[in-house]
Design a protein around this motif. Sequence first.
Motif, PDB file in Angstrom:
ATOM      1  N   THR A   1       0.637  -1.259  -0.028  1.00 55.24           N
ATOM      2  CA  THR A   1       0.001  -0.028   0.048  1.00 55.24           C
ATOM      3  C   THR A   1       1.026   1.319  -0.109  1.00 55.24           C
ATOM      4  O   THR A   1       0.748   2.202  -0.748  1.00 55.24           O
ATOM      5  CB  THR A   1      -0.905   0.118   1.217  1.00 55.24           C
ATOM      6  OG1 THR A   1      -1.803  -0.856   1.113  1.00 55.24           O
ATOM      7  CG2 THR A   1      -1.635   0.979   1.233  1.00 55.24           C
ATOM      8  N   LEU A   2       1.934   1.406   0.826  1.00 53.69           N
ATOM      9  CA  LEU A   2       2.848   2.539   0.773  1.00 53.69           C
ATOM     10  C   LEU A   2       3.541   2.620  -0.653  1.00 53.69           C
ATOM     11  O   LEU A   2       3.683   3.910  -0.976  1.00 53.69           O
ATOM     12  CB  LEU A   2       3.765   2.111   1.928  1.00 53.69           C
ATOM     13  CG  LEU A   2       4.847   3.445   2.064  1.00 53.69           C
ATOM     14  CD1 LEU A   2       4.160   4.670   2.364  1.00 53.69           C
ATOM     15  CD2 LEU A   2       5.953   3.032   3.045  1.00 53.69           C
ATOM     16  N   LEU A   3       3.965   1.488  -1.097  1.00 54.01           N
ATOM     17  CA  LEU A   3       4.550   1.398  -2.423  1.00 54.01           C
ATOM     18  C   LEU A   3       3.557   2.221  -3.624  1.00 54.01           C
ATOM     19  O   LEU A   3       3.995   3.328  -4.199  1.00 54.01           O
ATOM     20  CB  LEU A   3       4.945   0.401  -2.909  1.00 54.01           C
ATOM     21  CG  LEU A   3       5.591  -0.170  -4.303  1.00 54.01           C
ATOM     22  CD1 LEU A   3       6.130  -1.393  -4.392  1.00 54.01           C
ATOM     23  CD2 LEU A   3       4.437   0.011  -5.577  1.00 54.01           C
ATOM     24  N   GLN A   4       2.154   1.663  -3.202  1.00 52.16           N
ATOM     25  CA  GLN A   4       1.407   2.589  -4.249  1.00 52.16           C
ATOM     26  C   GLN A   4       0.889   3.870  -4.016  1.00 52.16           C
ATOM     27  O   GLN A   4       0.828   4.836  -4.868  1.00 52.16           O
ATOM     28  CB  GLN A   4      -0.001   1.653  -4.143  1.00 52.16           C
ATOM     29  CG  GLN A   4      -0.113   0.358  -4.596  1.00 52.16           C
ATOM     30  CD  GLN A   4       0.491   0.170  -6.037  1.00 52.16           C
ATOM     31  OE1 GLN A   4       0.361   0.907  -6.980  1.00 52.16           O
ATOM     32  NE2 GLN A   4       0.871  -1.106  -6.372  1.00 52.16           N
TER      33      GLN A   4
ATOM     34  N   GLY B   1       3.921  10.078  -7.419  1.00 57.72           N
ATOM     35  CA  GLY B   1       4.931  10.431  -8.315  1.00 57.72           C
ATOM     36  C   GLY B   1       6.229  10.431  -7.688  1.00 57.72           C
ATOM     37  O   GLY B   1       7.379  10.628  -8.257  1.00 57.72           O
ATOM     38  N   ARG B   2       6.330   9.782  -6.470  1.00 57.63           N
ATOM     39  CA  ARG B   2       7.689   9.531  -5.602  1.00 57.63           C
ATOM     40  C   ARG B   2       8.433   8.539  -6.082  1.00 57.63           C
ATOM     41  O   ARG B   2       8.173   7.317  -5.174  1.00 57.63           O
ATOM     42  CB  ARG B   2       7.278   9.919  -4.227  1.00 57.63           C
ATOM     43  CG  ARG B   2       7.185  11.411  -3.949  1.00 57.63           C
ATOM     44  CD  ARG B   2       6.665  11.794  -2.498  1.00 57.63           C
ATOM     45  NE  ARG B   2       7.561  11.160  -1.615  1.00 57.63           N
ATOM     46  CZ  ARG B   2       7.285  11.393  -0.262  1.00 57.63           C
ATOM     47  NH1 ARG B   2       6.298  12.211   0.149  1.00 57.63           N
ATOM     48  NH2 ARG B   2       8.170  10.781   0.693  1.00 57.63           N
ATOM     49  N   LEU B   3       8.708   8.221  -7.181  1.00 61.42           N
ATOM     50  CA  LEU B   3       8.985   6.965  -7.629  1.00 61.42           C
ATOM     51  C   LEU B   3      10.357   6.182  -7.130  1.00 61.42           C
ATOM     52  O   LEU B   3      10.561   4.965  -6.951  1.00 61.42           O
ATOM     53  CB  LEU B   3       9.104   6.889  -9.257  1.00 61.42           C
ATOM     54  CG  LEU B   3       7.987   7.386 -10.118  1.00 61.42           C
ATOM     55  CD1 LEU B   3       8.364   7.115 -11.517  1.00 61.42           C
ATOM     56  CD2 LEU B   3       6.629   6.646  -9.503  1.00 61.42           C
ATOM     57  N   ASN B   4      11.227   7.295  -6.553  1.00 55.74           N
ATOM     58  CA  ASN B   4      12.257   6.775  -5.896  1.00 55.74           C
ATOM     59  C   ASN B   4      11.981   6.128  -4.615  1.00 55.74           C
ATOM     60  O   ASN B   4      12.262   5.000  -4.208  1.00 55.74           O
ATOM     61  CB  ASN B   4      13.281   7.761  -5.724  1.00 55.74           C
ATOM     62  CG  ASN B   4      13.963   8.248  -7.087  1.00 55.74           C
ATOM     63  OD1 ASN B   4      14.242   7.468  -8.021  1.00 55.74           O
ATOM     64  ND2 ASN B   4      13.892   9.497  -7.243  1.00 55.74           N
ATOM     65  N   ASP B   5      11.010   6.760  -3.950  1.00 53.96           N
ATOM     66  CA  ASP B   5      10.388   5.890  -2.684  1.00 53.96           C
ATOM     67  C   ASP B   5       9.744   5.160  -2.804  1.00 53.96           C
ATOM     68  O   ASP B   5       9.928   4.027  -2.019  1.00 53.96           O
ATOM     69  CB  ASP B   5       9.528   7.115  -1.861  1.00 53.96           C
ATOM     70  CG  ASP B   5      10.389   8.276  -1.635  1.00 53.96           C
ATOM     71  OD1 ASP B   5      11.498   8.131  -0.843  1.00 53.96           O
ATOM     72  OD2 ASP B   5       9.586   9.210  -1.361  1.00 53.96           O
ATOM     73  N   ALA B   6       9.236   4.845  -3.890  1.00 55.61           N
ATOM     74  CA  ALA B   6       8.380   3.711  -4.336  1.00 55.61           C
ATOM     75  C   ALA B   6       9.313   2.288  -4.578  1.00 55.61           C
ATOM     76  O   ALA B   6       9.131   1.359  -4.073  1.00 55.61           O
ATOM     77  CB  ALA B   6       7.281   3.822  -5.680  1.00 55.61           C
ATOM     78  N   GLU B   7      10.353   2.638  -5.346  1.00 53.51           N
ATOM     79  CA  GLU B   7      11.442   1.843  -5.619  1.00 53.51           C
ATOM     80  C   GLU B   7      12.098   1.222  -4.276  1.00 53.51           C
ATOM     81  O   GLU B   7      12.103   0.045  -4.332  1.00 53.51           O
ATOM     82  CB  GLU B   7      12.508   2.346  -6.278  1.00 53.51           C
ATOM     83  CG  GLU B   7      13.502   1.660  -7.124  1.00 53.51           C
ATOM     84  CD  GLU B   7      12.725   0.708  -8.234  1.00 53.51           C
ATOM     85  OE1 GLU B   7      12.627  -0.531  -8.194  1.00 53.51           O
ATOM     86  OE2 GLU B   7      12.608   1.359  -9.225  1.00 53.51           O
TER      87      GLU B   7
END
Length: 978
Positions: free
Chosen positions: A235-238, A244-250
């Motif tokens: 859920t946090l990833l999503q 748009g914080r794709l580095n955090d998602a990575e």
Amino acid sequence: MVLTVLLSHTGAWAQSDDIADAFNKATPEEMAKLRAILDKPLPPSANEGTVRKLLNEKQAAARRLSDQAAEEVVMREAVKALPNNSSYKHNLAMRLYERGGAEQEANELMRQSIAGADEVAAAFRTANFACKWLDQNNPQEAARLVEDAKAKIQHANATPREAAAQIDLSRASRQTQVCTYRLALRAGNTQQAIDAAVQAVAAARQSEAVLQTMASPSATMSIFVRQEMAGTLSTLLQAYRNAGRLNDAEQTLKQVIAYSKEQRLPPRMLSTIYSNAASLRFSQREFTQAEALYRKADEMLARIGDPETSLDRAHAGRSLMTCLLAQSKWKEALTERQRLDKLAETTPKLKGHVNYNFDNGVLYFGNRQYPKAAGLFATAANFNRTTLGESHFSTAESQGMQGAALWRAGGATNQAAALPLLKAAVQAYMLPANADYLENIGMRKERREDIFAAYLDALALTPGEDPSQAMGAADWVRGGVVQDALNDAAVRAAVRTPALAQLVRREQDLKLEITGLRNALSDDAGQALSQARDKIAALERDRLQLQSDIKAAMPEYDRLVHPSAPSIQDIASRLDSKQAVLLLLPTPQAVYVWALSADRPAAFVRANMSDSSVKALVKRLRLQLDFAAPEGAGTRFDSDAAYQLYSTLLAPVAPAWKGKTQLIVAAGGVLGQIPFGLLHTQAGAGFDSKAPWLIRDAAIAHVPSLSAWLAIKSLGQGAVANQNFAAWGDPAFRAQAVANGNKNATRSQTSKTAADLALDLDALAVPSASGLRYADIPALPETRDELLAIAKTLKSDPNKDVYLGTRATRDSVLAASRDGSLQNKRVIAFATHGLMAGDLPNLTQPALALAATDNAAQNPLAPLLTLEDVLSLKLNADWVVLSACNTASGDGRGEEALSGLARGFFYAGSRSLLVTHWAVESESAKLLTTNTFAHYAANPQAPKAESLRQAMLKVMAIPKYAHPAFWAPYALVGDSGR
């Protein structure tokens, strides 16, 4: 653009059948035992404790087998056997929700289970019930139940509890925050969604921590806690992905993978991991990888026995369709849509889960079924308007696509309805409030281009409309990271006091520090990660306060940070009598061209040249220009292509620019990959010094956009640096290769692509390494002569101002910035290789390769002057020369013709860049740069673009350098004036 990316994105995904072994699949012997447990009947005379124990064992067995039908049978058996036990009613309700098609029965069971529960269980079930109302599209009831659950949790927490009850309360808190996340996402509040997801993860960790203190927790409880931990990380990833914080998602994806590999989780979680990775890759525009991952997710579900009609497989199918759309695989996407429609006909519960109006609209738009697409976009726009507001980005996108579909459908009625929709969408797109949605994430770029292309078509082809007035909007749509950097630099240039200037720079530096921290967050879930996030939160609070202080002292701050699209009047007012601007925007259907000068009417043409035709012509031109290309350069030239581009694109607007001696060119798409000076103004000419090159008629400067040019003009108002030159070149890479002794030595960027990765869990989390070692980077000894010649021309001390060999280090650049000497240089040159993310192991941003240092063996990236370093520099330069960097190369790796390094130097304070479009021949390159700066030094009033033009004319007059491969590689980017 995202600058910090995993190198694994560039690799191909291969399939592996051994992945699920990491998840401890049940062995055949274990499966037989589990089936025996399921088949065991309930003893009719047993006491309640015995019955409950057997029921719990049967439920755990069904879950371990991922047998949903068997699990429902067990749950109904439990409700019947123990009708006063509210837990079984809750469990059956949850199973019915998951199955779908029995929501009313499930809702009643939930109400009964809450009413019959103690306060701990009631809190947990109320949180679950809230989320289920969201699934039923009732956010009001969901929000009410969330508040009810929070109150129950708070009251229950006031009393000390045993471990199992503590876990249930933590699970209730987790579920409440997950529901809050979903409500926030539905309302378009991405930051609130992230905050809720972070709190949900904290609650899940608390459940796990308590579980670890228990001597013998039940198998069911252990499974729930660990599944919920993995699910909450997802859920946090999503949440990060949606923001748009794709580095955090990575980084969060890495945590999901690491956790899932460590725990004994059911195979279903493997599918979830692939789906999460796929959604992230989709956002990062890695559509091929996303497609492979979604297919793998569906394969995992099929392997554990899920039918095609299950919700999870239907979701996988819809996501797969979206990936196909992003790759313009229109027919394949339509086939997948038709498959999903057939499933929904036989399984009505799927309709609300696979029919998304906007995605279906894109599907039919791509398949040229425009009327059908327009209806779907209209429905999506109405929904977004109601839930998010008239001016929200999603409303603008849906409304714009509705207008585009109506316009492409043709017919007077359709097209009359289309233009107002397109105008409203374009205006909403350009609102500062929508700036955060304009990153090229997912399919946003393609849809934006669809909307603006239809908008320009409608203006150009509708009687009574003035397409010249769309010049600002057409320029705005091409904005990007270079534009953002120039906006920041313009803010600094506009401040009125040193104290305010310090505030502005501090705010911008905080923004960069926050970005850097997010990019560097550890993927460990321990104290270091928590401290990093705490620091980010503190920095963001400081930045908000600084922004408030700046706005109080500088009312125009917001306008400078998010400038509106420039009007024709704005642009014309900054032109002198010798200048004209040209804006060229290729679209799939046509190229739109505007020309404007201060003293003539604006000119506009819709050139009937498709984007594919433009690409073909540019490719023909570049074939004989790049010395690094296998075809070679300098022997032939496609004069027909050079004239066709000129006659089709520039000649029709000549009344607005012909006779002007300075042209400012903002060329979009592939047109940004050629210098316009080599276009032919007459047909049938050759390629010697007497050919009708456009550079003969006018000096030319290229700009990322007209908005960027206006920002650069603002930068030019500051004090002039008082020292001439500083340069870094021929760095000592400790390469083993010997410099090429060929008379026509060339310079080019050497890079290797990342190795292919196997599609397994490790590949999802670990970046691949490039095959290029730092010591193998080709040396550039020929750049010494060039830099020393420029130093002599500019009367600079080469011993003091030119850093060569082992002196050309990153540390020397940063030291010159810290002590202020770099800020006093009018011309700064870097004659070295430009590297992109992936060119070296763990390199995640553009960089300049400088001299190797003693610790390079331990840290191969230590010698690099990275984009992050460039952004920290303090410059006041008229020129930054990037020689041998190939910064404006035609490799197609970015939407803009400039690399991220250009963004960095503009942000740091440069007013113009001298960059190369292709690998150059060294001797002619030295002549070009030295003659440019000789003219610059000898003619104090001459524009920079004119200095470059005179150098080009001088070099082409040398017979062996008459071909444009020798005299045309350099482009002036930025301010063409003095």
